[in-house]
Each structure stands twice: as structure tokens, then as C-alpha cells.
Design a protein around this motif. Structure first.
Motif, PDB file in Angstrom:
ATOM      1  N   MET A 231       0.819  -1.213   0.000  1.00 41.03           N
ATOM      2  CA  MET A 231       0.000   0.000   0.000  1.00 41.03           C
ATOM      3  C   MET A 231       0.854   1.264   0.000  1.00 41.03           C
ATOM      4  O   MET A 231       0.366   2.351  -0.322  1.00 41.03           O
ATOM      5  N   GLY A 232       2.124   1.125   0.317  1.00 47.04           N
ATOM      6  CA  GLY A 232       3.035   2.263   0.279  1.00 47.04           C
ATOM      7  C   GLY A 232       3.742   2.422  -1.050  1.00 47.04           C
ATOM      8  O   GLY A 232       4.544   3.347  -1.228  1.00 47.04           O
ATOM      9  N   GLU A 233       3.450   1.528  -2.012  1.00 49.01           N
ATOM     10  CA  GLU A 233       4.116   1.558  -3.316  1.00 49.01           C
ATOM     11  C   GLU A 233       3.108   1.669  -4.459  1.00 49.01           C
ATOM     12  O   GLU A 233       3.287   1.092  -5.527  1.00 49.01           O
ATOM     13  N   ILE A 234       2.043   2.434  -4.237  1.00 47.59           N
ATOM     14  CA  ILE A 234       0.999   2.584  -5.253  1.00 47.59           C
ATOM     15  C   ILE A 234       1.560   3.287  -6.493  1.00 47.59           C
ATOM     16  O   ILE A 234       2.373   4.209  -6.387  1.00 47.59           O
ATOM     17  N   ALA A 235       1.101   2.868  -7.670  1.00 50.26           N
ATOM     18  CA  ALA A 235       1.553   3.458  -8.933  1.00 50.26           C
ATOM     19  C   ALA A 235       1.353   4.975  -8.929  1.00 50.26           C
ATOM     20  O   ALA A 235       0.395   5.493  -8.342  1.00 50.26           O
ATOM     21  N   THR A 236       2.266   5.669  -9.584  1.00 52.14           N
ATOM     22  CA  THR A 236       2.289   7.135  -9.557  1.00 52.14           C
ATOM     23  C   THR A 236       0.963   7.760  -9.982  1.00 52.14           C
ATOM     24  O   THR A 236       0.523   8.753  -9.394  1.00 52.14           O
ATOM     25  N   ASP A 237       0.312   7.190 -10.989  1.00 52.83           N
ATOM     26  CA  ASP A 237      -0.934   7.795 -11.469  1.00 52.83           C
ATOM     27  C   ASP A 237      -2.096   7.606 -10.495  1.00 52.83           C
ATOM     28  O   ASP A 237      -3.190   8.127 -10.722  1.00 52.83           O
ATOM     29  N   GLN A 238      -1.839   6.891  -9.397  1.00 52.61           N
ATOM     30  CA  GLN A 238      -2.875   6.703  -8.377  1.00 52.61           C
ATOM     31  C   GLN A 238      -2.510   7.409  -7.061  1.00 52.61           C
ATOM     32  O   GLN A 238      -3.056   7.088  -6.007  1.00 52.61           O
ATOM     33  N   HIS A 239      -1.625   8.372  -7.119  1.00 48.66           N
ATOM     34  CA  HIS A 239      -1.249   9.140  -5.929  1.00 48.66           C
ATOM     35  C   HIS A 239      -2.271  10.241  -5.673  1.00 48.66           C
ATOM     36  O   HIS A 239      -1.994  11.431  -5.823  1.00 48.66           O
ATOM     37  N   TRP A 240      -3.449   9.840  -5.272  1.00 47.98           N
ATOM     38  CA  TRP A 240      -4.507  10.785  -4.942  1.00 47.98           C
ATOM     39  C   TRP A 240      -5.369  10.159  -3.847  1.00 47.98           C
ATOM     40  O   TRP A 240      -5.131   9.044  -3.425  1.00 47.98           O
ATOM     41  N   GLY A 241      -6.353  10.888  -3.378  1.00 45.55           N
ATOM     42  CA  GLY A 241      -7.224  10.356  -2.337  1.00 45.55           C
ATOM     43  C   GLY A 241      -6.809  10.813  -0.953  1.00 45.55           C
ATOM     44  O   GLY A 241      -6.457  11.977  -0.761  1.00 45.55           O
TER      45      GLY A 241
END
Length: 316
Positions: A231-241
């Protein structure tokens, strides 16, 4: 794939009890496109009863004089603080949002909104937690293939990997059995292969996050560390929320986004742990009825920041 639940507008918070706490409380994993509580509201007891006399009686024992103290202030009502902060959050007509946040150190929490929501891909955290619990019960490690699926499912929100692990855990039945042990009382797995239409609540997502990030968990330390790492290595395009409420990159999350086929409206969800000024919070934000993905993301991020504002006195 469409659920029968009508979308509703956000409404004022309503407290609801949790099984795992004796306090009065109220307590929220992303989309099937490729690609989180209770509120401590305990009033402090009066430290003593102040005498109606301006000065103690000369005959009163010294111990009586020493026991006279002012009444303590009541605990902070973080539900009310969150409700106030949410007034400045823009929610589209027909959209709905639910927020839950917990300070694991103090046990204080806050929530806003209620009802059930489609999980979209946040259920992938629950799927992996279930797989890890089943592996523990069987006294085995995850296989190399399972680890590959898990990495793709969490970090990249890959749906093919999610479907493979959904089948591996026994679909909705397997998820439900694990969730009974995790303390999730309002979550129901999607029918057949429709894991993204699993129904959940903000309270349950916060309970799940406590299983992932807390010590009092059905998951072993090794299992928790593994899931936290993904959960700490989420893909860059999902760095939101919920990460919008964190300091820089100090977060671990899973997002969900799903456009419903019959309405074209979007489910946008985000759950995880955020760190602010060195202090960690668990947070879940669920929403539906958004006209676009971008508007849903803006809603979720604004709600996450509002949730954090309910703890500004302790966040420093």
C-alpha cells in the motif's frame, strides 16, 4: 452490474455503535477500471465538588480542603468538528460521501455520513487480507504466483490479478468468513465475479485498516508488514485520495474508481494511513454519484483534509 441502491446526498453525521469499543461512537478500499470509525466522546468525571463557601470551614479536615478541584472539561467532540469542516466541502447534487478517521494512539475518531457504498477496487485490500489470513490458518507462505498477483492487484490495481485472488479465497463466502474475524459487520461481497460491487461502510473500512495497521489484529506481524508495504508503493498515477491529507509521501493507501454502467456516475473511494507532523491517522472516504472521476477525486481529497482538521489540536 448495477446495484439497486439509490444514490443519496450527503447528510449530517449520525453516530452508530461499534462492536469493538465500549465508547459511544460513529465510524470508511479503488475502481474496477484497471487501475476508513468510532468517535471517542467520553466526558471526564468531575474531579470534585466545589464548596459553596468562599473559604473552607476552620473545622474541616485538611484532606477535605485538598480534595476541592475544578471540574474537568469534557472531551473534544470530533464528530462535530468534522461536520463543521464538511460544510465547506462541495458535494454535487445526487452525490453522497462518508468519512471516517481514527487516531490510533489516542483512540479518538470522527465520522461523517453513513450508508453502504460500492467498494470498487478498495476491496482489493480486503481480498489480500483474507488470502493472508487463510494462509496463516494453513500454516503456509504465499506462493510466488500469489505474491505476483498481490503486487499487481494492490500497487497497480490490476483487475485480472484481483479476479484470480478473488477465486482463490472462495469469492464472497471466503471474504465474508474472514470479515467476521476482522470485525466487519456491514460488508457484503459482490455476486459471482463482481468483487468490485462488494458493499461496505466507512465504519467497516476503518475496522479493516485497523487490522492492517494495528497490533490487535487477526493478521500476523509479517502479514501486516507485507500488506502495508504494498500500500506504500501505489503506482504514480494513483497518488490521490487520502494522501492529500498527508505530509508529502508519508502515506499508504488504496483507491477505487468505477463508472456505473446504467447511470455513468462515478464511485470514488480512498482508504489508508496518512502521517502528519509525525503523527499517523487511519482514514477512509467513500463516495458515489459523482458526475466525473475528477470531481469525485476532488470530493474525496477535500473530505480527507476535512477529516484531518478535526484533529488539528493534536496534529500540531
Amino acid at each position: 452490474m448495477e446495484s439497486h441502491r439509490a444514490h443519496r446526498r450527503a447528510r449530517p453525521p449520525r453516530r452508530r455503535p461499534l462492536l469493538y469499543t465500549v465508547l459511544a461512537t460513529a465510524v470508511i478500499v479503488g475502481g474496477t477500471a484497471a487501475g476508513t470509525a468510532y468517535v471517542k466522546a467520553q466526558a471526564h468525571a468531575d474531579a470534585g465538588t466545589v464548596s459553596s463557601s468562599a473559604t473552607p470551614s476552620a473545622s474541616a479536615p485538611a484532606s477535605e480542603e485538598a480534595s476541592v478541584e475544578p471540574a474537568a472539561d469534557p472531551s473534544v467532540d470530533r464528530n462535530a468538528l468534522l461536520a463543521k469542516a464538511m460544510k465547506s466541502v462541495t458535494v454535487e447534487d445526487g452525490a453522497d460521501v462518508s468519512v471516517a478517521v481514527l487516531d490510533p494512539d489516542s483512540g479518538d475518531s470522527a465520522s461523517y455520513g453513513d450508508g453502504t457504498f460500492d467498494t470498487a477496487s478498495i476491496v482489493k485490500v480486503d481480498i489480500l487480507a483474507t488470502l493472508l489470513l487463510q494462509a496463516q490458518d494453513a500454516n503456509r507462505q504465499l506462493t510466488a504466483r500469489e505474491k505476483t498477483y498481490a503486487t499487481e492487484m494492490i500497487e497497480n490495481s490490476d483487475n485480472t490479478s484481483a479476479s484470480a485472488l478473488w477465486a482463490a479465497i472462495g469469492r464472497a463466502d471466503g471474504l465474508g468468513s474472514a470479515n467476521q474475524r476482522f470485525g466487519l459487520e456491514g460488508t457484503e461481497g459482490g455476486d459471482g465475479e463482481l468483487w468490485g460491487l462488494t458493499q461496505t461502510t466507512a465504519a467497516d473500512q476503518l475496522a479493516l485498516l485497523q487490522q492492517v495497521f494495528g497490533d490487535d489484529s487477526e493478521l500476523s506481524e509479517a502479514s501486516r508488514t507485507y500488506l502495508q508495504g504494498l500500500m506504500g508503493e501505489i503506482a504514480t498515477d494513483q497518488h490521490w485520495g487520502v494522501s492529500a491529507a498527508a505530509d508529502g509521501t508519508k502515506w499508504a493507501l488504496k483507491n477505487g474508481w468505477l463508472a456505473r454502467s446504467t447511470t455513468g456516475l462515478w464511485d470514488i473511494n480512498s482508504i489508508g494511513r496518512v502521517t502528519v507532523n509525525g503523527h499517523a491517522y487511519l482514514m477512509a472516504v467513500l463516495s458515489n454519484g459523482n458526475t466525473t472521476k475528477a470531481k469525485g477525486i476532488s470530493l474525496v481529497e477535500a473530505a480527507a483534509q476535512a477529516a484531518l482538521s478535526a484533529f488539528e489540536d493534536s496534529a500540531g
